[in-house]
Design a protein around this motif. Structure first.
Motif, PDB file in Angstrom:
ATOM      1  N   SER A 154      21.665   2.787  22.938  1.00 36.47           N
ATOM      2  CA  SER A 154      20.834   2.761  21.728  1.00 36.47           C
ATOM      3  C   SER A 154      20.429   1.328  21.414  1.00 36.47           C
ATOM      4  O   SER A 154      21.022   0.380  21.941  1.00 36.47           O
ATOM      5  N   GLU A 155      19.471   1.178  20.513  1.00 33.70           N
ATOM      6  CA  GLU A 155      19.064  -0.155  20.069  1.00 33.70           C
ATOM      7  C   GLU A 155      20.207  -0.835  19.324  1.00 33.70           C
ATOM      8  O   GLU A 155      20.405  -2.048  19.444  1.00 33.70           O
ATOM      9  N   ASP A 156      20.964  -0.058  18.544  1.00 33.43           N
ATOM     10  CA  ASP A 156      22.125  -0.627  17.848  1.00 33.43           C
ATOM     11  C   ASP A 156      23.146  -1.163  18.850  1.00 33.43           C
ATOM     12  O   ASP A 156      23.763  -2.212  18.616  1.00 33.43           O
ATOM     13  N   ALA A 157      23.333  -0.443  19.946  1.00 29.85           N
ATOM     14  CA  ALA A 157      24.263  -0.896  20.978  1.00 29.85           C
ATOM     15  C   ALA A 157      23.775  -2.198  21.605  1.00 29.85           C
ATOM     16  O   ALA A 157      24.576  -3.102  21.882  1.00 29.85           O
ATOM     17  N   VAL A 158      22.465  -2.311  21.832  1.00 28.07           N
ATOM     18  CA  VAL A 158      21.911  -3.551  22.392  1.00 28.07           C
ATOM     19  C   VAL A 158      22.239  -4.717  21.467  1.00 28.07           C
ATOM     20  O   VAL A 158      22.692  -5.782  21.918  1.00 28.07           O
ATOM     21  N   GLN A 159      22.009  -4.524  20.178  1.00 26.22           N
ATOM     22  CA  GLN A 159      22.289  -5.593  19.216  1.00 26.22           C
ATOM     23  C   GLN A 159      23.773  -5.937  19.184  1.00 26.22           C
ATOM     24  O   GLN A 159      24.148  -7.119  19.130  1.00 26.22           O
TER      25      GLN A 159
END
Length: 182
Positions: A154-159
């Motif tokens: 997810s994008e949250d995981a990337v961050q």
């Protein structure tokens, strides 16, 4: 018996009842990873998929017996990257693949993806240092792999992965910025 069964049996068998879980984890993963990669190298292209299967199964098996967290993850990654460096698998590609799968497996098992990303980078660097390899290339390959794994989550995981690596791994800030584009 397949790779997953061999890894699971080795990890669970070694860790259950072990006095020092960390040593048991490293010994069992190192042994089975080395044996598996040596056998796969003789089969050709099969060796390319082995590191991801090894890390996924080893981390899931370790979690089954309570060996979770960044320290256990780092030990598993280090053991597998050491085995990769002595196999027919390209070491940088193997590191990327292992780091990528480490983050994905962390998400699958409910572990913190940021901590898993840091552990993947540190474990890769630790392994490469122990075999006399290029630490800079190992760091870059592991950072790229960890962030690629996070992109599949997810994008949250990337961050979370990017931020954790950037603040916790020396020399990774520029790599993270280049890979994430910020």
């Amino acid at each position: 018996m397949g790779i997953a069964d061999n890894v699971r049996n080795a990890v669970v068998g070694a860790v259950q009842g072990a006095g020092d879980v960390g040593v048991a984890l490293v010994d069992s993963v190192t042994r089975v990873a080395t044996e598996t990669l040596q056998g796969a190298g003789q089969v050709g292209g099969t060796a390319l998929k082995v590191p991801t299967e090894l890390v996924s199964t080893a981390l899931k098996s370790a979690a089954e017996v309570g060996a979770t967290g960044a320290e256990a993850t780092q030990k598993v990654v280090s053991s597998i990257v050491q085995a990769v460096s002595g196999s027919a698998v390209d070491t940088e590609q193997g590191i990327r693949d292992v780091a990528q799968q480490t983050v994905k497996t962390a998400q699958e098992t409910g572990q913190d993806v940021g901590s898993a990303g840091v552990a993947a980078v540190r474990g890769s660097v630790e392994a490469v240092q122990s075999v006399g390899g290029d630490v800079g290339k190992a760091t870059e390959a592991a950072v790229v792999g960890a962030i690629d794994g996070a992109k599949e989550v997810s994008e949250d995981a990337v961050q979370a992965v990017a931020s954790s690596i950037e603040t916790s791994v020396d020399g990774a800030r520029d790599i993270v910025k280049r890979v994430v584009g910020k």
